[in-house]
Design a protein around this motif. Structure first.
Motif, PDB file in Angstrom:
ATOM      1  N   CYS A  14      76.415  75.397  11.837  1.00 55.49           N
ATOM      2  CA  CYS A  14      76.615  75.564  13.282  1.00 55.49           C
ATOM      3  C   CYS A  14      77.379  74.390  13.859  1.00 55.49           C
ATOM      4  O   CYS A  14      78.271  74.565  14.698  1.00 55.49           O
ATOM      5  CB  CYS A  14      75.270  75.726  13.995  1.00 55.49           C
ATOM      6  SG  CYS A  14      74.491  77.316  13.719  1.00 55.49           S
ATOM      7  N   ALA A  50      80.960  74.748  12.874  1.00 52.24           N
ATOM      8  CA  ALA A  50      81.596  75.814  13.643  1.00 52.24           C
ATOM      9  C   ALA A  50      81.918  75.335  15.055  1.00 52.24           C
ATOM     10  O   ALA A  50      82.992  75.655  15.591  1.00 52.24           O
ATOM     11  CB  ALA A  50      80.697  77.043  13.690  1.00 52.24           C
ATOM     12  N   ASP A  51      81.021  74.564  15.662  1.00 47.57           N
ATOM     13  CA  ASP A  51      81.283  74.013  16.995  1.00 47.57           C
ATOM     14  C   ASP A  51      82.473  73.072  16.970  1.00 47.57           C
ATOM     15  O   ASP A  51      83.339  73.103  17.854  1.00 47.57           O
ATOM     16  CB  ASP A  51      80.052  73.285  17.526  1.00 47.57           C
ATOM     17  CG  ASP A  51      78.937  74.226  17.928  1.00 47.57           C
ATOM     18  OD1 ASP A  51      79.217  75.434  18.120  1.00 47.57           O
ATOM     19  OD2 ASP A  51      77.783  73.760  18.036  1.00 47.57           O
ATOM     20  N   GLN A  86      85.619  75.081  16.637  1.00 41.65           N
ATOM     21  CA  GLN A  86      85.939  75.732  17.907  1.00 41.65           C
ATOM     22  C   GLN A  86      86.568  74.731  18.873  1.00 41.65           C
ATOM     23  O   GLN A  86      87.572  75.027  19.517  1.00 41.65           O
ATOM     24  CB  GLN A  86      84.687  76.336  18.536  1.00 41.65           C
ATOM     25  CG  GLN A  86      84.962  77.015  19.858  1.00 41.65           C
ATOM     26  CD  GLN A  86      83.707  77.579  20.495  1.00 41.65           C
ATOM     27  OE1 GLN A  86      82.609  77.399  19.995  1.00 41.65           O
ATOM     28  NE2 GLN A  86      83.869  78.262  21.603  1.00 41.65           N
ATOM     29  N   ASP A  87      86.005  73.538  18.957  1.00 37.57           N
ATOM     30  CA  ASP A  87      86.553  72.507  19.842  1.00 37.57           C
ATOM     31  C   ASP A  87      87.982  72.158  19.446  1.00 37.57           C
ATOM     32  O   ASP A  87      88.861  72.039  20.303  1.00 37.57           O
ATOM     33  CB  ASP A  87      85.678  71.251  19.824  1.00 37.57           C
ATOM     34  CG  ASP A  87      84.317  71.475  20.464  1.00 37.57           C
ATOM     35  OD1 ASP A  87      84.162  72.466  21.211  1.00 37.57           O
ATOM     36  OD2 ASP A  87      83.408  70.654  20.206  1.00 37.57           O
ATOM     37  N   THR A 144      90.106  74.019  17.771  1.00 34.42           N
ATOM     38  CA  THR A 144      90.967  75.172  18.029  1.00 34.42           C
ATOM     39  C   THR A 144      91.329  75.264  19.501  1.00 34.42           C
ATOM     40  O   THR A 144      92.485  75.527  19.846  1.00 34.42           O
ATOM     41  CB  THR A 144      90.265  76.467  17.569  1.00 34.42           C
ATOM     42  OG1 THR A 144      89.935  76.347  16.177  1.00 34.42           O
ATOM     43  CG2 THR A 144      91.146  77.676  17.770  1.00 34.42           C
ATOM     44  N   VAL A 145      90.366  75.036  20.371  1.00 36.23           N
ATOM     45  CA  VAL A 145      90.630  75.073  21.813  1.00 36.23           C
ATOM     46  C   VAL A 145      91.609  73.965  22.187  1.00 36.23           C
ATOM     47  O   VAL A 145      92.556  74.191  22.964  1.00 36.23           O
ATOM     48  CB  VAL A 145      89.307  74.958  22.611  1.00 36.23           C
ATOM     49  CG1 VAL A 145      89.574  74.696  24.078  1.00 36.23           C
ATOM     50  CG2 VAL A 145      88.481  76.216  22.444  1.00 36.23           C
TER      51      VAL A 145
END
Length: 90
Positions: free
Chosen positions: A40, A43-44, A47-48, A50-51
């Motif tokens: 997790c 994944a966070d 995601q950060d 990628t953003v």
């Protein structure tokens, strides 16, 4: 369906408990939870990142379009013609 999942979970816990013993079962559970938390966290972080990359790409694209508006219009027009031609073929 929830009852079926709950029953299957209980059966699996009983089978694992009988097979490897309660101490090893707890150890395996702790390791599973640890791995899940790590996944997790990764994944966070993904995601950060990628953003951040997407926002950077949007800013660069916006600057390029403002600097060269007619080139941007031409590129979009050519892309639209190509997509239209491919869609008409089907």
């Amino acid at each position: 369906m929830n009852a079926t999942i709950h029953a299957a979970t209980q059966a699996l816990e009983r089978a694992l408990d009988e097979t490897i013993g309660e101490a090893r079962f707890a150890e395996a559970g702790d390791k599973l939870i640890s791995n899940f938390k790590r996944a997790c966290s990764q994944a966070d972080a993904l995601q950060d990142e990628t953003v951040r990359a997407a926002r950077s790409a949007v800013r660069r694209t916006d600057r390029a379009i403002h600097r060269h508006p007619y080139s941007a219009i031409g590129i979009v027009a050519v892309a639209a013609i190509i997509v239209g031609a491919l869609a008409a073929r089907r």
